[in-house]
Write a protein that holds these residues in place. Structure first.
Motif, PDB file in Angstrom:
ATOM      1  N   SER A 171       0.840  -1.186  -0.157  1.00  0.00           N
ATOM      2  CA  SER A 171       0.161   0.168  -0.012  1.00  0.00           C
ATOM      3  C   SER A 171       0.953   1.181   0.001  1.00  0.00           C
ATOM      4  CB  SER A 171      -0.881   0.055   1.232  1.00  0.00           C
ATOM      5  OG  SER A 171      -0.332   0.414   2.443  1.00  0.00           O
ATOM      6  N   LYS A 191       0.630   4.213  -2.929  1.00  0.00           N
ATOM      7  CA  LYS A 191       0.501   5.478  -2.423  1.00  0.00           C
ATOM      8  C   LYS A 191       1.683   6.635  -3.254  1.00  0.00           C
ATOM      9  CE  LYS A 191      -2.440   5.808   1.564  1.00  0.00           C
ATOM     10  NZ  LYS A 191      -2.446   4.591   1.912  1.00  0.00           N
ATOM     11  N   ASP A 223       0.952   7.106  -6.936  1.00  0.00           N
ATOM     12  CA  ASP A 223       0.197   8.366  -7.068  1.00  0.00           C
ATOM     13  C   ASP A 223       0.531   9.568  -6.633  1.00  0.00           C
ATOM     14  OD1 ASP A 223      -2.688   6.126  -5.915  1.00  0.00           O
ATOM     15  OD2 ASP A 223      -1.607   6.144  -7.789  1.00  0.00           O
ATOM     16  N   ASP A 257      -5.207  11.289   7.266  1.00  0.00           N
ATOM     17  CA  ASP A 257      -5.912   9.747   7.503  1.00  0.00           C
ATOM     18  C   ASP A 257      -7.214  10.445   8.561  1.00  0.00           C
ATOM     19  OD1 ASP A 257      -3.263   7.736   7.243  1.00  0.00           O
ATOM     20  OD2 ASP A 257      -4.507   9.021   5.563  1.00  0.00           O
ATOM     21  N   MET A 288      -8.804  12.134   4.145  1.00  0.00           N
ATOM     22  CA  MET A 288      -8.371  13.041   2.764  1.00  0.00           C
ATOM     23  C   MET A 288      -7.543  12.012   1.858  1.00  0.00           C
ATOM     24  SD  MET A 288      -7.188  16.444   4.676  1.00  0.00           S
ATOM     25  CE  MET A 288      -6.515  17.378   2.926  1.00  0.00           C
ATOM     26  N   ASN A 289      -7.427  12.498   0.599  1.00  0.00           N
ATOM     27  CA  ASN A 289      -6.588  11.641  -0.598  1.00  0.00           C
ATOM     28  C   ASN A 289      -5.329  12.443  -0.535  1.00  0.00           C
ATOM     29  OD1 ASN A 289      -5.416  11.656  -3.249  1.00  0.00           O
ATOM     30  ND2 ASN A 289      -7.409  10.220  -3.656  1.00  0.00           N
ATOM     31  N   HIS A 290      -4.519  11.639   0.016  1.00  0.00           N
ATOM     32  CA  HIS A 290      -3.109  12.018   0.196  1.00  0.00           C
ATOM     33  C   HIS A 290      -2.494  12.817  -1.072  1.00  0.00           C
ATOM     34  CE1 HIS A 290      -1.609   9.071   3.587  1.00  0.00           C
ATOM     35  NE2 HIS A 290      -2.905   9.853   3.728  1.00  0.00           N
ATOM     36  N   ALA A 291      -2.990  12.112  -2.481  1.00  0.00           N
ATOM     37  CA  ALA A 291      -2.248  12.927  -3.523  1.00  0.00           C
ATOM     38  C   ALA A 291      -2.921  13.953  -4.205  1.00  0.00           C
ATOM     39  CB  ALA A 291      -2.268  11.508  -4.644  1.00  0.00           C
ATOM     40  N   LYS A 292      -4.307  14.079  -3.865  1.00  0.00           N
ATOM     41  CA  LYS A 292      -5.207  14.972  -4.398  1.00  0.00           C
ATOM     42  C   LYS A 292      -5.416  16.128  -3.699  1.00  0.00           C
ATOM     43  CE  LYS A 292      -6.844  12.228  -8.421  1.00  0.00           C
ATOM     44  NZ  LYS A 292      -5.663  11.436  -8.366  1.00  0.00           N
ATOM     45  N   ASP A 293      -5.528  16.061  -2.437  1.00  0.00           N
ATOM     46  CA  ASP A 293      -6.204  16.982  -1.723  1.00  0.00           C
ATOM     47  C   ASP A 293      -5.377  18.015  -1.224  1.00  0.00           C
ATOM     48  OD1 ASP A 293      -8.656  14.633  -0.164  1.00  0.00           O
ATOM     49  OD2 ASP A 293      -8.522  15.524  -2.117  1.00  0.00           O
TER      50      ASP A 293
END
Ligand code: LRH
Ligand code: MN
Length: 424
Positions: free
Chosen positions: A35, A39, A42, A308, A312-317
């Motif tokens: 995982s 991540k 991305d 987390d 939130m989306n780590h890559a996008k937010d």
């Protein structure tokens, strides 16, 4: 200069055995590496268009040669970085240093290199040749309404440029401030700045963000009108949900606890993004992780925990961007090193045993808590970062391949020794 996938494949073949052994060992040291690798694949870091040439100081600038002469060549250089590490998938433009002449042609060229346009940056810290008014005494804070109107109009123009390129955020950094006590009425400067930001905010498309970047000093050396996270927060809180604070790592007073600032801004949903770099004294804009890698890890540790906690989306937010100046290193090698350091800090933070850390914190087991964090920091995660590149068609060792392909020599051959890129 394009780097063919065959060049990357033959480079990876040479390093594959050593990499596979390191990866096998790393998977015995860290749980759930799959995982983490996903991540990392991305995670994309935007490259500043103003940091593709040689930077300098008032004491001098030592050009390295082969610098991009146009926005098109800057996009090619970022495309080259992205081909080598598949983690530099966006370019952040600074207006007017990099005004596109033909938006569709520029968008098409960027798409060819798998690049998106990240935040666009306005510039009201330099006077433009044809400008009616000077920013000598500031822009949005200026006591002269006509100067403020000019700066507001510029920011709205930058939004239009961004819309045409598919960008979805505007970064505002204000050099505004004062050099001497008594020069500025702080209350009026704040009020003028807020009213001006409100006009810019109202011009934002519904899906856009406004990032307000703070900085403790330079070019003003007595006060800065957006000097720290608290002042930026007070503005963005008043402006509305589309406004958030941007954290440039080099913009803090000595010994500021940046990871705690990050944690708080995240909790308040007012953290917009980052300008990654490193520094020892002032806004040195050095390679990320080159001087304080543990601080960079601690910042990502708070980011992973806080993102987390909010799902939130780590890559996008959040906005992930580099902001550096290359005074003595090859700009492209420097940027490859910065991306590597950021990916390593993120991977280390993802490998922290969160459950064990929470228990240690709940039991006030200070020693255990430090052991858990430092174990993650002291565990070599480079094989995970390299594996993420390998799986996404990039190079196992980007700097090594960049050098073995003599990219800089080729760029000098193509562009000449004396070319100078726009920017800092
Ligand atoms: C100010 C800053 C800001 C940019 C400039 C190039 O120091 O960090 O982000 O506009 O550098
Ligand atoms: Mn910055």
């Amino acid at each position: 200069m394009l780097i063919g996938s065959n060049k990357i494949e033959s480079h990876n073949e040479e390093l594959l055995k050593k990499h596979t052994n390191k990866l096998a060992f790393t998977t015995t040291e860290i749980s759930d590496t799959e995982s983490i690798i996903k991540k990392l694949i991305d995670f994309q870091i935007a490259i500043p268009s103003w940091a593709l040439g040689t930077g300098g100081t008032r004491f001098g600038r030592f050009a390295g040669g082969g610098e991009p002469r146009s926005l098109e060549e800057k996009i090619e250089d970022v495309g080259l970085l992205h081909a080598l590490n598949n983690a530099s998938g966006a370019i952040s433009l600074h207006i007017p240093w990099d005004i596109p002449t033909d938006h569709n042609a520029i968008k098409a060229l960027a798409a060819q290199h798998n690049l998106k346009f990240d935040a666009v940056n306005s510039n009201t810290f330099q006077d433009q040749a044809n400008a009616d008014h000077s920013y000598r005494y500031g822009s949005l804070q200026n006591v002269n309404k006509a100067v403020r109107k000019q700066a507001i109009a510029h920011n709205i123009e930058v939004i239009q440029q961004g819309i045409a390129l598919g960008s979805e955020s505007l970064t505002i950094w204000l050099a505004d401030g004062s050099n001497f006590p008594g020069q500025l009425n702080f209350r009026k400067a704040y009020q003028n700045t807020l009213e001006s930001l409100e006009e810019i905010y109202d011009a934002l498309p519904s899906n856009w963000k406004l990032f307000l970047e703070y900085k403790c000093a330079e070019p003003n050396f007595y006060s800065t009108t957006v000097a720290d996270w608290g002042q930026s927060y007070s503005y963005v809180k008043k402006l509305g949900d589309k406004a958030q604070t941007l954290v440039d790592l080099g913009h803090h007073l000595p010994n500021a606890n940046i990871e705690q600032i990050v944690s708080l801004l995240l909790m308040e949903n007012k953290l917009g993004g980052f300008h990654f770099n490193d520094s020892k004294y002032g806004d040195d804009d050095l390679t990320a992780g080159a001087l304080k890698p543990y601080q960079l890890f601690l910042i990502f540790n708070e980011l992973v925990e806080g993102m987390d906690a909010r799902g939130m989306n780590h890559a996008k937010d959040l906005g992930w961007m580099i902001d550096a100046s290359h005074n003595i290193k090859d700009p492209l090698e420097d940027l490859l090193q910065s991306v590597e350091a950021i990916m390593i800090a993120y991977a280390q933070a993802l490998s922290v045993d969160r459950k064990a850390l929470e228990i240690a914190q709940d039991e006030n087991d200070v020693v255990k808590a430090q052991e858990i964090l430092q174990n993650a920091f002291r565990t070599d995660v480079r094989a995970l970062v390299a594996e993420a590149r390998l799986r996404s068609g990039a190079a196992l060792n980007p700097v090594e391949l960049y050098r073995s392909l003599t990219v800089r020599k080729n760029l000098i051959g193509e562009r000449g020794l004396k070319t100078m890129a726009t920017g800092l």
